[in-house]
Design a protein around this motif. Sequence first.
Motif, PDB file in Angstrom:
ATOM      1  N   VAL A 183      80.863   7.864  19.058  1.00 25.93           N
ATOM      2  CA  VAL A 183      81.156   8.009  17.630  1.00 25.93           C
ATOM      3  C   VAL A 183      82.296   9.008  17.469  1.00 25.93           C
ATOM      4  CG1 VAL A 183      80.235   8.696  15.379  1.00 25.93           C
ATOM      5  CG2 VAL A 183      78.762   7.503  17.029  1.00 25.93           C
ATOM      6  N   SER A 184      83.364   8.582  16.835  1.00 30.51           N
ATOM      7  CA  SER A 184      84.508   9.472  16.639  1.00 30.51           C
ATOM      8  C   SER A 184      84.224  10.437  15.490  1.00 30.51           C
ATOM      9  CB  SER A 184      85.770   8.665  16.323  1.00 30.51           C
ATOM     10  OG  SER A 184      85.681   8.147  15.010  1.00 30.51           O
ATOM     11  N   VAL A 185      85.025  11.477  15.444  1.00 26.99           N
ATOM     12  CA  VAL A 185      84.906  12.463  14.366  1.00 26.99           C
ATOM     13  C   VAL A 185      85.144  11.789  13.008  1.00 26.99           C
ATOM     14  CG1 VAL A 185      85.975  14.537  13.400  1.00 26.99           C
ATOM     15  CG2 VAL A 185      85.468  14.425  15.833  1.00 26.99           C
ATOM     16  N   LEU A 225      77.629  10.938   7.953  1.00 29.55           N
ATOM     17  CA  LEU A 225      76.819  12.101   7.584  1.00 29.55           C
ATOM     18  C   LEU A 225      76.151  12.006   6.204  1.00 29.55           C
ATOM     19  CD1 LEU A 225      78.805  15.089   9.138  1.00 29.55           C
ATOM     20  CD2 LEU A 225      76.643  14.107   9.907  1.00 29.55           C
ATOM     21  N   PRO A 226      76.855  11.603   5.126  1.00 30.28           N
ATOM     22  CA  PRO A 226      76.182  11.561   3.825  1.00 30.28           C
ATOM     23  C   PRO A 226      74.963  10.631   3.808  1.00 30.28           C
ATOM     24  CG  PRO A 226      78.552  11.407   3.536  1.00 30.28           C
ATOM     25  CD  PRO A 226      78.286  11.289   5.005  1.00 30.28           C
ATOM     26  N   ARG A 227      75.107   9.445   4.392  1.00 31.03           N
ATOM     27  CA  ARG A 227      73.987   8.488   4.430  1.00 31.03           C
ATOM     28  C   ARG A 227      72.877   8.995   5.348  1.00 31.03           C
ATOM     29  NH1 ARG A 227      70.764   5.157   2.223  1.00 31.03           N
ATOM     30  NH2 ARG A 227      70.303   3.224   3.279  1.00 31.03           N
ATOM     31  N   PHE A 228      73.263   9.616   6.453  1.00 26.27           N
ATOM     32  CA  PHE A 228      72.284  10.152   7.395  1.00 26.27           C
ATOM     33  C   PHE A 228      71.393  11.187   6.717  1.00 26.27           C
ATOM     34  CE2 PHE A 228      70.981  13.415  10.420  1.00 26.27           C
ATOM     35  CZ  PHE A 228      70.297  12.644  11.353  1.00 26.27           C
ATOM     36  N   VAL A 260      79.537  22.614  13.782  1.00 26.73           N
ATOM     37  CA  VAL A 260      80.448  22.211  14.857  1.00 26.73           C
ATOM     38  C   VAL A 260      81.105  20.874  14.508  1.00 26.73           C
ATOM     39  CG1 VAL A 260      80.545  21.482  17.277  1.00 26.73           C
ATOM     40  CG2 VAL A 260      79.213  23.464  16.646  1.00 26.73           C
ATOM     41  N   GLU A 261      80.297  19.963  13.962  1.00 23.39           N
ATOM     42  CA  GLU A 261      80.837  18.646  13.590  1.00 23.39           C
ATOM     43  C   GLU A 261      81.862  18.761  12.461  1.00 23.39           C
ATOM     44  OE1 GLU A 261      76.744  16.354  14.938  1.00 23.39           O
ATOM     45  OE2 GLU A 261      77.115  16.731  12.806  1.00 23.39           O
ATOM     46  N   GLN A 262      81.562  19.584  11.459  1.00 23.61           N
ATOM     47  CA  GLN A 262      82.496  19.763  10.341  1.00 23.61           C
ATOM     48  C   GLN A 262      83.803  20.424  10.805  1.00 23.61           C
ATOM     49  OE1 GLN A 262      82.333  18.592   7.253  1.00 23.61           O
ATOM     50  NE2 GLN A 262      80.385  17.635   7.727  1.00 23.61           N
ATOM     51  N   GLN A 263      83.685  21.395  11.720  1.00 25.84           N
ATOM     52  CA  GLN A 263      84.884  22.035  12.267  1.00 25.84           C
ATOM     53  C   GLN A 263      85.762  21.016  12.990  1.00 25.84           C
ATOM     54  OE1 GLN A 263      86.032  25.212  11.976  1.00 25.84           O
ATOM     55  NE2 GLN A 263      84.354  25.616  10.566  1.00 25.84           N
ATOM     56  N   ARG A 289      90.460  17.772  13.146  1.00 22.90           N
ATOM     57  CA  ARG A 289      90.821  16.430  13.649  1.00 22.90           C
ATOM     58  C   ARG A 289      90.728  16.357  15.175  1.00 22.90           C
ATOM     59  NH1 ARG A 289      92.685  13.693   9.277  1.00 22.90           N
ATOM     60  NH2 ARG A 289      93.666  14.880   7.615  1.00 22.90           N
ATOM     61  N   GLU A 290      89.688  17.001  15.721  1.00 25.60           N
ATOM     62  CA  GLU A 290      89.482  16.960  17.168  1.00 25.60           C
ATOM     63  C   GLU A 290      88.848  15.625  17.556  1.00 25.60           C
ATOM     64  OE1 GLU A 290      88.802  21.772  17.705  1.00 25.60           O
ATOM     65  OE2 GLU A 290      87.076  20.425  17.690  1.00 25.60           O
ATOM     66  N   GLN A 291      89.157  15.168  18.749  1.00 24.81           N
ATOM     67  CA  GLN A 291      88.627  13.885  19.219  1.00 24.81           C
ATOM     68  C   GLN A 291      87.188  14.026  19.728  1.00 24.81           C
ATOM     69  OE1 GLN A 291      90.158  10.840  18.882  1.00 24.81           O
ATOM     70  NE2 GLN A 291      91.457  12.129  17.613  1.00 24.81           N
ATOM     71  N   ASN A 292      86.906  15.143  20.375  1.00 26.12           N
ATOM     72  CA  ASN A 292      85.569  15.368  20.942  1.00 26.12           C
ATOM     73  C   ASN A 292      84.933  16.611  20.335  1.00 26.12           C
ATOM     74  OD1 ASN A 292      85.719  13.203  22.930  1.00 26.12           O
ATOM     75  ND2 ASN A 292      87.281  14.472  23.904  1.00 26.12           N
ATOM     76  N   ILE A 293      83.605  16.624  20.348  1.00 27.17           N
ATOM     77  CA  ILE A 293      82.868  17.750  19.780  1.00 27.17           C
ATOM     78  C   ILE A 293      82.161  18.493  20.916  1.00 27.17           C
ATOM     79  CG2 ILE A 293      81.096  18.451  18.128  1.00 27.17           C
ATOM     80  CD1 ILE A 293      81.585  15.779  16.674  1.00 27.17           C
ATOM     81  N   ASP A 294      82.377  19.793  20.988  1.00 28.23           N
ATOM     82  CA  ASP A 294      81.749  20.615  22.025  1.00 28.23           C
ATOM     83  C   ASP A 294      80.587  21.387  21.411  1.00 28.23           C
ATOM     84  OD1 ASP A 294      81.043  22.241  24.110  1.00 28.23           O
ATOM     85  OD2 ASP A 294      82.970  23.285  24.258  1.00 28.23           O
ATOM     86  N   TYR A 295      79.371  21.069  21.846  1.00 24.45           N
ATOM     87  CA  TYR A 295      78.163  21.676  21.284  1.00 24.45           C
ATOM     88  C   TYR A 295      77.651  22.848  22.121  1.00 24.45           C
ATOM     89  CZ  TYR A 295      77.796  17.410  18.434  1.00 24.45           C
ATOM     90  OH  TYR A 295      78.023  16.385  17.545  1.00 24.45           O
TER      91      TYR A 295
END
Length: 200
Positions: free
Chosen positions: A103-105, A112-115, A166-169, A174-180
């Motif tokens: 899932v891309s950013v 997110l809103p529906r989730f 982290v996801e909102q950041q 406009r990052e491609q990957n999310i680092d948790y």
Amino acid sequence: MNKRERIKSKIEQAAMDCFERYGLDKTTLEDIAKAVGLNKTSLYYYYRNKEDIFIEVALREGEKYITTLQETTIAKDEIEECISFYLESRFNYYTQILNMNRVSVETLTKLLPRFFELYDALMRREKEFLTGLLSDAVKAGKINMKTPQEVASVLINFTDALKHNVEQQAILKREQNIDYTQSLKDIKTLVTLIFDGIKN
């Protein structure tokens, strides 16, 4: 299971196979329709778009996972171990679902809103579970805590807030990957801080 439910189930399975194969972003409704043996127009009778299919299936699978996770958590010995294991496991599960289906950013912004709209019931169930664990530990004299329900709420809300931050950041940058990675460290720190203050 009636006819509508059977068809929805086939659509969902076909969609998840496509998401795993191509990623959510690259999967089209045509791909899903072809995989299930329907035309694209027929899919609209059951779902508005591929994101709705993903969210509905992910939440249902999430409920099953949470049930199993709660059973595994109860088997742990110490209350701090239980809480830490539960929070880290659920956090990892939700991030793996996004990664597994690539899932891309950008798509995450749509999801997110529906989730959040559908996630409330599951979150309440999770808070009740943690409240029960903490209340039992208080009764057993293992910890000193006046408001287990409030602490349970803080724990779930905080871990979810870390994930969503982290996801909102990533969305904003406009990052491609999310680092948790840092979020997981923060969860461990929070649990340690709370239990250092309430151990008997």
